[in-house]
Design a protein around this motif. Structure first.
Motif, short mmCIF file in Angstrom:
data_model
loop_
_atom_site.label_atom_id
_atom_site.label_comp_id
_atom_site.label_asym_id
_atom_site.label_seq_id
_atom_site.Cartn_x
_atom_site.Cartn_y
_atom_site.Cartn_z
N VAL A 33 15.60 -15.47 -15.26
CA VAL A 33 16.06 -15.16 -13.90
C VAL A 33 16.19 -13.64 -13.74
CG1 VAL A 33 17.23 -17.36 -13.62
CG2 VAL A 33 18.49 -15.39 -14.53
N GLY A 34 16.03 -13.19 -12.51
CA GLY A 34 16.20 -11.75 -12.24
C GLY A 34 14.93 -10.95 -12.47
N GLY A 35 13.94 -11.55 -13.08
CA GLY A 35 12.66 -10.86 -13.27
C GLY A 35 12.70 -9.85 -14.39
N ILE A 36 11.57 -9.21 -14.60
CA ILE A 36 11.45 -8.18 -15.65
C ILE A 36 10.63 -7.00 -15.12
CG2 ILE A 36 11.56 -9.89 -17.52
CD1 ILE A 36 8.48 -9.36 -17.91
N HIS A 37 10.73 -5.89 -15.83
CA HIS A 37 9.87 -4.73 -15.58
C HIS A 37 8.80 -4.74 -16.67
CE1 HIS A 37 13.80 -3.62 -13.79
NE2 HIS A 37 13.12 -2.86 -12.95
N PRO A 38 7.60 -5.21 -16.37
CA PRO A 38 6.61 -5.38 -17.45
C PRO A 38 6.14 -4.05 -18.02
CG PRO A 38 6.02 -6.66 -15.48
CD PRO A 38 7.10 -5.71 -15.08
N TYR A 39 5.97 -4.06 -19.34
CA TYR A 39 5.54 -2.86 -20.08
C TYR A 39 4.01 -2.87 -20.24
CZ TYR A 39 6.25 0.78 -23.73
OH TYR A 39 6.28 1.94 -24.46
N LEU A 40 3.34 -3.78 -19.60
CA LEU A 40 1.89 -3.94 -19.76
C LEU A 40 1.16 -2.63 -19.48
CD1 LEU A 40 1.47 -7.38 -17.96
CD2 LEU A 40 1.48 -6.94 -20.44
N THR A 242 8.72 -7.67 -11.52
CA THR A 242 8.02 -8.90 -11.12
C THR A 242 8.31 -9.33 -9.68
OG1 THR A 242 9.77 -10.10 -12.28
CG2 THR A 242 7.65 -9.87 -13.42
N PHE A 243 9.29 -8.69 -9.03
CA PHE A 243 9.46 -9.05 -7.61
C PHE A 243 8.21 -8.69 -6.81
CE2 PHE A 243 11.46 -4.73 -7.19
CZ PHE A 243 10.68 -4.24 -6.14
N GLU A 244 7.46 -7.73 -7.34
CA GLU A 244 6.21 -7.36 -6.66
C GLU A 244 5.18 -8.49 -6.68
OE1 GLU A 244 4.15 -3.54 -7.08
OE2 GLU A 244 5.90 -2.90 -8.24
N HIS A 245 5.38 -9.47 -7.57
CA HIS A 245 4.47 -10.61 -7.56
C HIS A 245 4.70 -11.48 -6.34
CE1 HIS A 245 4.15 -10.33 -12.27
NE2 HIS A 245 3.68 -9.28 -11.64
N VAL A 246 5.85 -11.29 -5.71
CA VAL A 246 6.19 -12.05 -4.51
C VAL A 246 6.06 -11.16 -3.28
CG1 VAL A 246 7.98 -13.42 -3.39
CG2 VAL A 246 7.82 -13.40 -5.91
N VAL A 247 6.60 -9.96 -3.38
CA VAL A 247 6.56 -9.01 -2.27
C VAL A 247 5.50 -7.96 -2.60
CG1 VAL A 247 7.88 -7.34 -0.93
CG2 VAL A 247 9.03 -9.33 -1.92
N ARG A 248 4.40 -7.99 -1.90
CA ARG A 248 3.32 -7.04 -2.19
C ARG A 248 3.69 -5.66 -1.65
NH1 ARG A 248 0.09 -8.72 -6.23
NH2 ARG A 248 0.13 -10.98 -6.11
N LEU A 249 3.69 -4.68 -2.52
CA LEU A 249 3.96 -3.30 -2.08
C LEU A 249 2.65 -2.53 -2.16
CD1 LEU A 249 7.26 -2.62 -4.08
CD2 LEU A 249 7.03 -3.44 -1.73
N ASP A 250 2.37 -1.81 -1.10
CA ASP A 250 1.08 -1.14 -1.00
C ASP A 250 1.23 0.34 -1.35
OD1 ASP A 250 -1.50 -0.44 -0.46
OD2 ASP A 250 -1.22 -0.36 1.73
N TYR A 251 1.05 0.67 -2.63
CA TYR A 251 1.15 2.08 -3.03
C TYR A 251 0.07 2.47 -4.02
CZ TYR A 251 3.68 0.07 -7.04
OH TYR A 251 4.03 -0.66 -8.14
N ARG A 252 -0.69 1.52 -4.55
CA ARG A 252 -1.78 1.85 -5.47
C ARG A 252 -3.02 1.09 -4.98
NH1 ARG A 252 0.42 0.94 -11.59
NH2 ARG A 252 0.12 -1.25 -11.01
N SER A 253 -4.13 1.78 -4.87
CA SER A 253 -5.34 1.12 -4.40
C SER A 253 -5.89 0.22 -5.50
CB SER A 253 -6.40 2.16 -4.02
OG SER A 253 -6.89 2.80 -5.20
N PRO A 254 -6.61 -0.84 -5.13
CA PRO A 254 -7.22 -1.70 -6.15
C PRO A 254 -8.16 -0.92 -7.06
CG PRO A 254 -7.38 -2.70 -3.96
CD PRO A 254 -6.84 -1.31 -3.77
N GLU A 255 -8.83 0.10 -6.51
CA GLU A 255 -9.74 0.90 -7.34
C GLU A 255 -8.95 1.67 -8.39
OE1 GLU A 255 -9.60 1.03 -3.94
OE2 GLU A 255 -11.35 -0.26 -3.60
N GLU A 256 -7.82 2.23 -7.95
CA GLU A 256 -7.02 2.99 -8.91
C GLU A 256 -6.50 2.08 -10.02
OE1 GLU A 256 -3.55 5.44 -7.51
OE2 GLU A 256 -2.61 4.52 -9.26
N VAL A 257 -6.03 0.91 -9.64
CA VAL A 257 -5.49 -0.02 -10.64
C VAL A 257 -6.59 -0.43 -11.60
CG1 VAL A 257 -4.43 -2.27 -11.02
CG2 VAL A 257 -3.64 -0.82 -9.12
#
Lengths: 325, 321
Positions: A33-40, A242-257
């Protein structure tokens, strides 16, 4: 200074990678619960730095801290149990993802206040050395922390009192969504220079490169040198949280990722191993994590009657007498 | 032996530095002893154990946390009470939370010593706070000794304690002297009746104990006032206070901090939740949300004083008659 152990480094980055993927899965299934900050994507930094340390050396991690805890030698099963909030966790379920700690292996804790841990680690290393222990420390923090006054004060104290602490900046390009270029005046290594600390930049995606830089710094520190800073350039493959898996935040382009993900520390290190050796390590890691997840989910949840266990190391109770109102 | 409050603190530091190698002192101008409390300690114990710090309160407060995690017992001195606002994060979010967050893997035995807390007359808004209720609120052990004997005993107990402790030495008590026979550690959460009486209990915190005793003496013959000194506001000796209130049936709390959400509010609530008083209790405190103004008359106007206490005592006694 010891040379890199390619298999050992690979095992660590692979362990962290798969640990994080398993943990994200448990988040999605409601078991963390509460999610994580992934180190990936950042695995090579914890792996490379901690491989340059001894068991007695001390580290502090961040809110994105599972990698640091695992790389320093904490048990993956008890770490996973901690994320799941179980009594069998490292912290008996009292800390969770952001505060996982294992003092028995020198992890003074993941610390969720950005920039806060550097001064704590400086004090701990100073105290241990004063008591005659030949230890050094490494404190991990992100690029966001270089704008925290508390961390800059820690640079000053460590440099002034020549406390052997390796300040490891994991520059993944973003403080949550804030790009480094919009947040950092001057440079990260320049901050070290201001305090007379040696500083270097390393490719954080290459575990052996990180290890080489860290090992050299640690050797200088053990030889009587003061603190140093390493800026490891890296890329966060997944969400800030991991909240970003639910709420999409637009700050990095798919190309950059996609470009960031193309330089994968697990593959960079894995390609240095013979394929059968790599497969063997992968299988070992998988077996370790199967057991870790099973251990975590089988662990009992803490008894609510003990919700404030350990609030005071002294066993104090706040109000003497009077009973419950 | 005649002992001043200041020298009692110095003596507690010296005794603990001599007794336990893991004790060390950290802070601004502690070598020279600008606060006068640490005078002479550097000469005796050396600059490694009486460490002057740069003006980096947040870093040296956390440095102490780390040293405590590694087995030391640091004492951090703050010359100005308002600096505790600056390091509230370091004390509360880290030192205080680590034992629970780590599931009992560690202890953080740090003492924060604040000599000269509260109004120092003429030091104005940013040097005159008395922020002990904040620490009671978050659950950090909070001692506010009123006398030289307790200043010694509570500081020694703080240094030996396995959790963080803030020791507020009120500016208004620093010049107190008394004859002392023996000095010993004072336990936390154990209040003391400073003067026995049977019509009203006055709980007085820190230097206000002396004002409360003076008022009680002035009123002798008119009202029989019991003065209760809790010595630590967290933990708080509720049993001791309830025993006093059981005798007197009336309660006034005399507390040199802002009223809203303050220690006085907590004390009153804790009592009235448990017993029926003969009259509504009163608080004598600084006003809600007060900032101490500079001019001496204004500074005094904001502090709880003897006149206000006297009025409150008359009020609760009259209410009941």
């Amino acid at each position: 200074m010891t040379g890199a152990d390619p298999v050992g480094l690979y095992r660590t980055v692979r362990l962290i990678r798969r640990f994080e993927q398993r943990a994200i899965d448990l988040v999605h299934h409601g078991q963390i619960v509460g999610g994580i900050h992934p180190y990936l994507g950042q695995e090579g930094i914890a792996a490379g730095v901690c491989a340059a340390l001894r068991p007695a050396d001390l580290v502090t991690g961040t809110h994105r801290g599972h990698g640091h805890v695992l790389a320093k030698g904490a048990d993956p099963a008890r770490t996973m149990a901690e994320l799941c909030g179980r009594e069998t966790g490292l912290n008996r379920g009292r800390g969770g993802s952001m505060h996982a700690a294992d003092l028995s292996v020198g992890v003074l804790g993941a610390n969720a206040i950005v920039g806060a841990a550097g001064a704590i680690l400086t004090g701990a290393v100073w105290a241990r050395r004063r008591r005659g222990d030949d230890v050094v420390g490494a404190t991990f923090f992100g690029d966001g922390a270089v704008n925290e006054g508390m961390l800059l004060e820690a640079f000053n104290l460590a440099a002034l009192w020549r406390v052997p602490v390796l300040f490891v900046c994991e520059n993944n390009g973003y403080a949550t969504t804030m790009p480094v270029a919009d947040a950092v005046a001057g440079t990260i290594t320049g901050r070290a220079g201001a305090f007379g600390m040696p500083a270097s930049v390393v490719d954080g995606q290459d575990p052996e490169a990180v290890h080489a830089v860290a090992a050299a710094a640690v050797a200088r520190m053990r030889g009587g040198g003061g603190p140093e800073l390493v800026e490891a350039r890296t890329y966060r493959f997944d969400a800030h949280h991991t909240f970003e898996h639910v709420v999409r935040l637009d700050y990095r382009s798919p190309e950059e990722v996609a470009a960031g993900r193309a330089r994968d520390p697990v593959d960079i290190q894995g390609d240095r191993l013979a394929p059968h050796r790599r497969a063997q390590v992968d299988a070992e890691v998988e077996a370790t994590l199967d057991a870790a997840v099973a251990f975590a989910l089988a662990g009992p949840e803490p008894d609510p009657a003990g919700a404030l266990d350990h609030l005071y190391a002294s066993g104090l109770t706040g109000r003497t007498g009077g009973g419950q109102a | 032996m005649r002992l001043s409050y200041r020298r009692a603190l110095t003596r507690a530091l010296a005794d603990e530095l001599a007794r336990d190698e893991s004790v060390f002192l950290l802070g601004e101008d502690v070598r020279v002893g600008a606060s006068t409390i640490t005078s002479g300690l550097c000469r005796r114990f050396g600059p490694e154990r009486v460490r002057d710090t740069p003006l980096s309160e947040q870093a040296f407060t956390s440095f102490a946390t780390g040293a405590a995690l590694a087995g030391m017992r640091p004492v951090v001195e703050f010359q100005i009470p308002s600096l505790l606002f600056l390091v509230f994060e370091q004390i509360v979010n880290h030192a205080h939370k680590f034992p629970l967050m780590t599931g009992g893997q560690c202890a953080v035995p740090v003492t924060y010593l604040v000599p000269g807390s509260g109004s120092r007359t003429g030091w104005a808004g940013q040097h005159s706070d008395h922020p002990y209720p904040l620490f009671a609120h978050v659950g950090v052990v909070t001692a506010v000794p009123a006398t030289p004997t307790d200043a010694y005993g509570l500081l020694v107990s703080a240094i030996r304690h396995d959790d963080p402790v803030v020791v507020f030495a009120p500016a208004g008590a620093l010049d107190v002297r008394e004859d002392v026979d023996t000095l010993a550690p004072v336990p936390f959460g154990r209040g003391v009746v400073r003067r026995a009486g049977d019509e009203v209990t006055v709980v007085a915190v820190g230097h206000l104990v002396h004002d409360a005793l003076a008022v009680a003496e002035d009123l002798a013959g008119q009202v029989s006032v019991e003065v209760f000194d809790p010595r630590t506001v967290y933990p708080f000796d509720l049993d001791g206070l309830l025993a006093s209130v059981a005798r007197t049936g009336r309660l006034v709390v005399f507390d040199d901090a802002n009223r809203a959400c303050g220690v006085a509010a907590e004390i009153v609530a804790s009592v009235v939740e448990r017993v029926r008083l003969a009259a509504p209790p009163r608080r004598v405190t600084r006003p809600d949300g007060a900032v101490l103004p500079f001019a001496p008359g204004l500074d005094r106007a904001v502090q709880p004083g003897r006149e206000a206490l006297t009025a409150a005592i008359h009020h609760v006694v009259k209410d009941a008659r």
